[in-house]
Design an enzyme around this catalytic site. Structure first.
Site, short mmCIF file in Angstrom:
data_model
loop_
_atom_site.label_atom_id
_atom_site.label_comp_id
_atom_site.label_asym_id
_atom_site.label_seq_id
_atom_site.Cartn_x
_atom_site.Cartn_y
_atom_site.Cartn_z
CG HIS A 59 -1.62 1.29 1.52
ND1 HIS A 59 -2.55 1.84 0.52
CD2 HIS A 59 -1.71 2.11 2.52
CE1 HIS A 59 -2.86 3.11 1.02
NE2 HIS A 59 -2.33 3.01 2.36
CG HIS A 83 0.88 7.00 4.16
ND1 HIS A 83 1.35 6.00 3.27
CD2 HIS A 83 -0.49 6.63 4.50
CE1 HIS A 83 0.33 5.54 3.00
NE2 HIS A 83 -0.50 5.51 3.67
CD GLU A 87 -3.54 5.84 12.23
OE1 GLU A 87 -3.06 6.95 12.70
OE2 GLU A 87 -4.66 5.50 12.19
CG ASP A 88 -1.30 1.36 10.45
OD1 ASP A 88 -2.28 2.02 11.43
OD2 ASP A 88 -1.51 1.28 9.26
CG ASP A 150 -3.71 6.94 2.48
OD1 ASP A 150 -3.58 5.86 2.18
OD2 ASP A 150 -3.98 7.35 3.57
CG ASP A 270 -21.05 18.47 -21.72
OD1 ASP A 270 -21.97 17.51 -21.46
OD2 ASP A 270 -20.94 19.64 -21.24
MN MN Z 1 -2.45 4.69 4.14
#
Ligand code: MN
Length: 740
Positions: A59, A83, A87-88, A150, A270
């Site tokens: 990811h 990123h 967090e993880d 993300d 269009d």
């Molecule tokens: Mn992510």
């Protein structure tokens, strides 16, 4: 061992291609930090798998690929790789800072913060606040771009999400992230985010529409191909250099059009679009001429976004024409530069340019934002994006959160107390502490964008008067004052009752003989309605117990009493207690300098201290001694020359009144002035000036009354102010810096 998912060698391959792409883009840059970011992230996420069973690192790698395709800088790409680490995984931000530098750490921190907030399942009216907030809480716009990348990857792989979460994620993407991509001018990402959300939220409508579009695909493609060749030829004939693209419009934008105009697919002008990209603005208009010369324009469909750019800086000429065989199509005409902005928006400004280094590009980015703001000023229908940027550039509001992610919008410099009252009055009243972003913070802490605030409460706790000085919202201020007044009043009633009993004992008046009826009539004499109000007035010192007793039991009370311990405040009509004469023989000398009699002394205008307040003297150059309140902020500054400080004290005997100026903020209603002046006459306080005016800046029927009055000392001033505050309709009182 699973077999269908990527194995480590394939993951490594994903990184290799990333590195190659970055190297092709930035041949001169050192990529060791990129390599370290990948290895570090892969190591930290090694135990985790995506729901598809693939190693989690796929990811962040995909996000880094998206950012690289957008030609973002190394900081952004490394942030993409890292990123989810904070967090993880157990990795702390400090470690990221140490290993990858301040910029990457700041961006990772920003993305982590955004990830903690769920913007999903909000009411529509909150969506705008949320978008503003999202931009406001990111000091670096790269945070938003990484977050968009993300989200794009999450949407592309939404099938690996649990079904019950898909809808919320898609809705959030549609409400928050796609509009942000739009505002940042990133047309390509916006389009993809919208289509993916559409497919998740309305799978049937999306499938139907795509089937319908698909059914005509062959016909459309053939038509576009011919048209493209035709237009290229015509432009060439006119010497207009251009490349021509033909495309079928995106499903979601067609869907919106169908819905908005209540038409069928055949009637959408269009769905087919031709794009002409040329070299200059002049040739844009020339190309438009060529198109209109050949085909009939549909009235009302010509739009000049070159002369009038859209709020997100989008520029193009738009027209819709009736083409060969009555087939309608849209034409967009723009320069290469405009095209780049339309597709990539703000991201275009991170693009690597040979020979130009960092600071230059930074300037460009800032110039872009500034230009955006400039243009907004001249445009009438662009409030939205401007206000978004305003949040960032001149922020008036802070966006904070409850631990559960609810947004609380507060004025700038608001404190946890404001936050507590914004949640509920009871939370405010019983609040005893605050945890900001997980750490205990004083209640007077200024909140910042993105702060997650948790209020600690304790049943039975009551607000403190000090809070009035730190709150910024009128809701908090009013509630605090309300509670304080109620508490003080209850205390005053108790004190008043006790003092009456005590005084009665002292004078030998039997309280048993005094009926409640008697007290009631005294109360009405004093202009209050209930006995309780009379006690309260006694407690607040508005009149003395002895005065009350003189009314109910004149005989006993008139007997010569022993010396009163403290003189009661003087009554209306009486002259102020005459000064028994100062030992210095100078009635005007209210302040004396320790160890020096014959000096010129004056009260400093900045703080205007009154008797009873701690004071300090300062020897001025040629004007004598200025006396300040010890708390005056100027005193701190004067400490630069401590040798000029001198001890002073209030002359013990002198009681000459001192002028004090106060501003009273009130409801604009009749009778307030009268009540204010009654307080002063009950205190025998002389009014020097009084000025009342409606507050023009406000529309809530408020008024400002400015009074310069004489007070003897701090105690009297406090008494007056307390009495003022008790008048219904008085909102706030401010003691002014100077007396004149
Ligand atoms: Mn992510």
């Amino acid at each position: 061992m699973s077999t269908s998912v990527l194995e480590p060698p394939q993951v490594e391959e994903l990184y290799r291609t990333l590195e190659e792409k970055v190297r092709a883009l930035r041949p001169k840059e050192d990529l060791t930090s990129l390599d370290r970011a990948y290895r570090f992230s892969a190591q930290q996420h090694r135990e985790q798998k995506r729901k598809s069973g693939e190693p989690y690192i796929t990811h962040p790698l995909a996000v880094a690929h998206i950012l690289t395709d957008m030609q973002m800088d190394l900081v952004s790409i490394e942030t993409g790789l890292l990123h989810d680490v904070v967090e993880d995984t157990p990795v702390k931000l400090d470690e990221i800072r140490e290993k990858f530098g301040e910029d990457v750490a700041r961006c990772v921190d920003g993305v982590t913060k955004l990830s903690k907030i769920s913007f999903a399942n909000r009411e529509d009216r909150q969506a705008e606040s949320l978008r503003k907030m999202l931009l406001a809480m990111t000091s670096d716009i790269r945070v938003v771009i990484v977050k968009l990348a993300d989200r794009l990857h999450n949407m592309r792989t939404i099938d690996v999400m649990p079904p019950e979460r898909r809808e919320a994620i898609a809705q959030e993407t549609l409400d928050i992230y796609a509009p942000i991509a739009h505002r940042l001018g990133m047309g390509k990402i916006r389009g993809e985010l919208e289509d993916l959300s559409f497919q998740t939220l309305q799978p049937e409508a999306a499938a139907d529409l795509m089937r319908e579009i698909d059914a005509k695909r062959h016909q459309h493609e053939e038509f576009l191909l011919e048209l493209k060749a035709d237009i290229e030829q015509k432009l060439q004939r006119e010497d207009i250099p251009a490349r021509v693209q033909g495309r079928v419009k995106r499903a979601y934008s067609v869907y919106l059009k169908l819905k908005r105009q209540r038409i069928t697919l055949d009637q959408v002008y269009d769905i087919l679009a031709i794009r002409i990209i040329t070299d200059s603005v002049k040739n844009c208009y020339a190309a438009l001429g060529v198109i209109h010369n050949e085909w009939h324009p549909i009235p009302g469909r010509i739009k000049d976004f070159i002369a009038m750019p859209r709020p997100n800086l989008y520029q193009s000429l738009h027209t819709s024409v009736i083409g060969p065989g009555g087939m309608t199509f849209e034409v967009q005409i723009r320069t290469e530069e405009m095209h780049k902005i339309a597709e990539e928006g703000i991201a275009a400004h991170w693009k690597y340019k040979e020979g130009s280094k960092g600071p230059d590009e930074d300037d460009q980015r800032i110039a872009w934002l500034r230009q955006l703001v400039e243009w907004q000023r001249d445009m009438s229908d662009s409030g939205e994006f401007l206000s978004t940027l305003k949040v960032d550039l001149y922020s008036e509001e802070v966006y904070t959160f409850t631990p559960r992610g609810r947004v609380i919008v507060l004025p700038r410099e608001a404190t946890p107390i404001d936050f507590a009252y914004a949640i509920h009055s009871d939370v405010g009243n019983t609040c005893v502490g605050a945890r900001v972003n997980g750490a205990m913070k004083p209640l007077k802490t200024t909140l910042r964008n993105g702060d997650v605030v948790e209020i600690l409460t304790q049943a039975g706790h009551q607000p403190s008067r000090d809070w009035l000085a730190v709150v910024r919202t009128s809701k908090a201020r009013n509630k605090i004052r309300h509670v304080i007044n109620a508490v003080e009043r209850a205390k005053a009633v108790e004190i008043g009752q006790k003092s009456l009993e005590k005084e009665a004992r002292r004078l030998g008046v039997s309280l048993g003989r005094i009926s409640d009826h008697d007290l009631q009539s005294v109360a009405s004499d004093y202009g209050v309605s209930k006995t309780e109000d009379l006690y309260a007035a006694l407690g607040f010192g508005r009149f003395s117990a002895r005065q009350v007793l003189q009314k109910v039991a004149p005989e006993e009370a008139r007997r010569t009493p022993p010396e009163e311990p403290l003189p009661p405040p003087t009554q209306k009509g009486e002259a102020p207690a005459p000064s028994p004469g100062s030992p210095l023989g100078d009635k005007d000398l209210v302040i004396q300098v320790k160890g020096a009699d014959d000096v010129l002394v004056y009260r400093a205008k900045c703080c205007n201290p009154v008797r009873g307040e701690p004071i300090v003297g300062y020897i001025t150059r040629g004007k004598g001694i200025a006396v300040h309140s010890v708390q005056c902020t100027n005193v701190q500054k004067l400490m630069y020359e401590p040798e000029r400080k001198i001890a002073v004290e209030w002359a013990r005997s002198a009681s000459d009144p001192l002028p004090v100026r106060v501003m009273i903020y009130t409801d604009d209603r009749p009778g307030i002035l009268h009540q204010l002046t009654s307080v002063l006459s009950a205190e025998s306080s002389n009014i020097r000036t009084l000025e009342a005016r409606g507050d023009e800046k406000r529309t809530d029927h408020s008024a400002i009354i400015e009074i310069t009055m004489d007070v003897r000392d701090k105690k009297q001033l406090e008494r007056v102010i307390t009495a003022f505050r008790r008048i219904p309709g008085v909102r706030d009182i401010e003691r002014m810096q100077s007396a004149s």
